[in-house]
Design a protein around this motif. Structure first.
Motif, mmCIF file in Angstrom:
data_model
loop_
_atom_site.group_PDB
_atom_site.id
_atom_site.type_symbol
_atom_site.label_atom_id
_atom_site.label_comp_id
_atom_site.label_asym_id
_atom_site.label_seq_id
_atom_site.Cartn_x
_atom_site.Cartn_y
_atom_site.Cartn_z
ATOM 1 N N ARG A 297 -6.566 -4.349 0.734
ATOM 2 C CA ARG A 297 -6.674 -4.197 -0.717
ATOM 3 C C ARG A 297 -6.385 -5.512 -1.422
ATOM 4 O O ARG A 297 -7.075 -5.884 -2.384
ATOM 5 C CB ARG A 297 -5.705 -3.103 -1.173
ATOM 6 C CG ARG A 297 -5.908 -2.645 -2.615
ATOM 7 C CD ARG A 297 -5.035 -1.457 -2.944
ATOM 8 N NE ARG A 297 -5.387 -0.292 -2.117
ATOM 9 C CZ ARG A 297 -4.641 0.174 -1.115
ATOM 10 N NH1 ARG A 297 -3.499 -0.426 -0.797
ATOM 11 N NH2 ARG A 297 -5.035 1.223 -0.420
ATOM 12 N N ARG A 298 -5.374 -6.238 -0.949
ATOM 13 C CA ARG A 298 -5.043 -7.534 -1.568
ATOM 14 C C ARG A 298 -6.185 -8.532 -1.373
ATOM 15 O O ARG A 298 -6.552 -9.257 -2.313
ATOM 16 C CB ARG A 298 -3.738 -8.085 -0.962
ATOM 17 C CG ARG A 298 -2.490 -7.289 -1.330
ATOM 18 C CD ARG A 298 -1.224 -8.051 -0.978
ATOM 19 N NE ARG A 298 -1.109 -8.321 0.449
ATOM 20 C CZ ARG A 298 -0.536 -7.501 1.317
ATOM 21 N NH1 ARG A 298 -0.052 -6.328 0.908
ATOM 22 N NH2 ARG A 298 -0.437 -7.815 2.591
ATOM 23 N N LEU A 299 -6.730 -8.577 -0.168
ATOM 24 C CA LEU A 299 -7.816 -9.528 0.099
ATOM 25 C C LEU A 299 -9.073 -9.169 -0.686
ATOM 26 O O LEU A 299 -9.780 -10.054 -1.200
ATOM 27 C CB LEU A 299 -8.120 -9.570 1.599
ATOM 28 C CG LEU A 299 -7.090 -10.297 2.473
ATOM 29 C CD1 LEU A 299 -7.385 -10.065 3.943
ATOM 30 C CD2 LEU A 299 -7.076 -11.788 2.163
ATOM 31 N N PHE A 300 -9.380 -7.879 -0.776
ATOM 32 C CA PHE A 300 -10.534 -7.467 -1.579
ATOM 33 C C PHE A 300 -10.361 -7.880 -3.035
ATOM 34 O O PHE A 300 -11.305 -8.349 -3.686
ATOM 35 C CB PHE A 300 -10.757 -5.957 -1.487
ATOM 36 C CG PHE A 300 -11.642 -5.528 -0.342
ATOM 37 C CD1 PHE A 300 -12.826 -6.187 -0.072
ATOM 38 C CD2 PHE A 300 -11.297 -4.436 0.451
ATOM 39 C CE1 PHE A 300 -13.663 -5.781 0.967
ATOM 40 C CE2 PHE A 300 -12.118 -4.019 1.491
ATOM 41 C CZ PHE A 300 -13.298 -4.694 1.756
ATOM 42 N N ALA A 301 -9.155 -7.717 -3.555
ATOM 43 C CA ALA A 301 -8.907 -8.106 -4.945
ATOM 44 C C ALA A 301 -9.102 -9.604 -5.126
ATOM 45 O O ALA A 301 -9.706 -10.054 -6.115
ATOM 46 C CB ALA A 301 -7.499 -7.680 -5.352
ATOM 47 N N GLU A 302 -8.605 -10.397 -4.183
ATOM 48 C CA GLU A 302 -8.761 -11.845 -4.267
ATOM 49 C C GLU A 302 -10.223 -12.258 -4.167
ATOM 50 O O GLU A 302 -10.637 -13.278 -4.737
ATOM 51 C CB GLU A 302 -7.945 -12.519 -3.167
ATOM 52 C CG GLU A 302 -6.440 -12.380 -3.331
ATOM 53 C CD GLU A 302 -5.667 -12.899 -2.119
ATOM 54 O OE1 GLU A 302 -6.293 -13.569 -1.263
ATOM 55 O OE2 GLU A 302 -4.456 -12.621 -2.010
ATOM 56 N N ALA A 303 -11.029 -11.457 -3.430
ATOM 57 C CA ALA A 303 -12.451 -11.773 -3.264
ATOM 58 C C ALA A 303 -13.300 -11.262 -4.427
ATOM 59 O O ALA A 303 -14.516 -11.508 -4.450
ATOM 60 C CB ALA A 303 -12.960 -11.186 -1.949
ATOM 61 N N GLY A 304 -12.690 -10.535 -5.360
ATOM 62 C CA GLY A 304 -13.431 -10.046 -6.527
ATOM 63 C C GLY A 304 -14.135 -8.731 -6.301
ATOM 64 O O GLY A 304 -15.103 -8.413 -7.006
ATOM 65 N N ALA A 305 -13.669 -7.920 -5.339
ATOM 66 C CA ALA A 305 -14.278 -6.615 -5.096
ATOM 67 C C ALA A 305 -14.038 -5.695 -6.289
ATOM 68 O O ALA A 305 -13.111 -5.883 -7.069
ATOM 69 C CB ALA A 305 -13.724 -5.995 -3.816
ATOM 70 N N GLY A 306 -14.863 -4.700 -6.403
ATOM 71 C CA GLY A 306 -14.752 -3.731 -7.493
ATOM 72 C C GLY A 306 -16.086 -3.103 -7.808
ATOM 73 O O GLY A 306 -16.176 -1.897 -8.050
ATOM 74 N N ALA A 307 -17.147 -3.904 -7.805
ATOM 75 C CA ALA A 307 -18.488 -3.364 -7.975
ATOM 76 C C ALA A 307 -18.902 -2.629 -6.705
ATOM 77 O O ALA A 307 -18.487 -2.987 -5.598
ATOM 78 C CB ALA A 307 -19.473 -4.482 -8.289
#
Length: 465
Positions: A297-307
């Motif tokens: 979850r932390r890495l996805f957030a740093e990579a700009g995930a969400g879409a």
């Protein structure tokens, strides 16, 4: 037992030069024909080529045919037969009509007879893995009806009834079983029923049944395979162009849960691009990637995930592909990466789409080569840009791959590949899932059965192929 009847998925002898990873076809092929070299868990030994040597650089090789090798009709096997079979394989296509990469491996090579029983192959660049590549080449001749049925293996084709059944007779007197009958039955449940009612002595691919293998008073075998079930990640555009997102995906997915819920636990969670039985994996000593949704979850957030990302899947091949995709989508969403799934009904067209890089953000597939060289060359290396390459470009990895390709001594080459495989765990181009197990069963009293990690069934007597 003198005679055995075996139920398998299909009875089929491909045309000369056709390479396949279908375990039913490989089982038949390995009995009737011989590979040029024999692959065993990352090591390569003699087969139709009984020995070989190379120059110091690994550019010029001499391969010697087994003395006394004869086809089933009595014709002596010569270097011309081998050369013709290699030429056919270099022009071959896979089951979906897509070209194999063998011609690229041997581009510019001179393949010629050094003498009647010795083949000389000279390549422009060192090719340390040449014997492993040749382990996928079989020598065959066409029967009068045009089918490739005449080989030099331990069994000959006695009778072929279209695609329904085939009888194989042992070539050497005293070999057991003296006759093998293979009958085709697509359904795993039907193959199992045939075993229970005594119609057959052995049934293959029973891992595809709804029930877990075991019981019923049968002799069961289970073997983890070299096949890698995985998702290609779009490393060129979108979320997975980010190394952090690719690593996050691998941390977000609970591989053992997929195996438990969908495959009765039959499989080995993947740690890198190849199985534990590929060259370099033992030396790499890699533990499987942990299930760590919090870090994901932390890495996805740093990579700009969400879409929302797009996951593509066929209906089959791999087995239960849509169900795997659904579990992966759930795990990714829980780690902050929502996804939608697109199912493609036409499996051959799906393969062509993947080859054309039309994978959405990720697409489930399986990787079948048991050669570490082939997986790296066809699917990972940005220098090769093979048909299955999906944009992964790691400048630090390319010289590591080249060094392994050029390392002639086996143990040193295994160590060089181990460094590549460790790098690919740290910077994954795929979502690694698992290596499935294959299971088979036999009636009580049936002995001498073996299965290698390619899923090829062998019968007592030390088959050559």
């Amino acid at each position: 037992m003198n005679r055995l009847t075996v139920a398998l998925d299909r009875v089929y002898f491909p045309p000369r030069g056709r390479i396949t990873d279908d375990t039913s076809v490989l089982t038949l092929r390995s009995l009737v024909f011989e590979p040029l070299c024999q692959w065993r868990d990352g090591a390569v030994g003699p087969a139709l080529f009984v020995s070989w040597r190379h120059d110091a650089e690994g550019r010029v090789w001499h391969f010697s045919i087994r003395p006394g090798a004869r086809f089933h009709d009595g014709l002596a096997c010569t270097v011309e037969h081998v050369r013709d079979s290699i030429a056919a394989t270099l022009e071959g296509r896979d089951m979906f009509g897509m070209p194999w990469s063998y011609a690229r491996y041997l581009a510019g090579a001179r393949i010629e007879a050094a003498d009647a029983m010795t083949l000389r192959i000279a390549t422009p660049e060192p090719l340390a893995d040449l014997p492993e590549i040749l382990a996928e080449f079989f020598v065959a001749r066409d029967a009068p009806d045009g089918q490739a049925l005449i080989g030099t293996g331990p069994y000959c084709v006695a009778a072929l009834r279209d695609d329904a059944a085939v009888d194989l007779d042992a070539v050497e007197a005293g070999r057991q079983p003296a006759r093998l009958r293979f009958v085709a039955e697509k359904g795993a449940e039907a193959r199992f029923a045939m075993l229970l009612d005594g119609s057959v002595d052995v049934a293959l691919n029973l891992d595809r049944r709804a029930a877990a293998p075991g019981g019923h008073g049968l002799r069961w075998g289970r073997v983890p395979t070299t096949l890698s079930v995985m998702f290609y990640l779009n490393c060129t555009a979108g979320l997975f162009a980010s190394r952090k997102a690719r690593l996050a995906a691998n941390l977000a997915v609970d591989r053992p849960a997929i195996l438990r819920h969908l495959f009765h636990g039959l499989g080995v969670p993947a740690a890198s691009i190849v199985s534990p039985f590929h060259l370099g994996m033992a030396e790499a000593g890699l533990a499987r990637i942990p299930y760590d949704p919090d870090r994901a979850r932390r890495l996805f957030a740093e990579a700009g995930a969400g879409a929302e990302i797009l996951i593509r899947t066929p209906t089959h091949m791999p087995e239960r592909a849509p169900d795997i995709a659904a579990m992966v989508a759930r795990d990714l969403a829980e780690a902050g990466c929502p996804a939608r799934i697109e199912v493609v009904e036409d499996r051959p067209d799906y393969a062509r789409q993947v080859g054309d890089k039309r994978i959405g953000d990720m697409a489930i597939f399986d990787s079948s080569p048991h050669s570490t060289f082939r997986v790296l060359n066809d699917k990972i290396s940005a220098a090769s840009c093979g048909i299955w390459w999906q944009g992964h470009d790691d400048p630090a990895l390319e010289p590591m791959i080249l060094a392994a390709n050029h390392t002639m001594e086996h143990d040193a080459r295994a160590a060089a590949y181990a460094r590549c495989l460790a790098r690919l765990q740290a910077d994954p181009p795929w979502l690694y899932l698992f290596h499935p197990e294959e299971s088979y069963a036999a009636r009580p009293g049936v002995t001498g059965l073996t299965m290698d990690h390619r899923g090829v069934l062998g019968f007592g007597g030390g088959e050559r192929g």
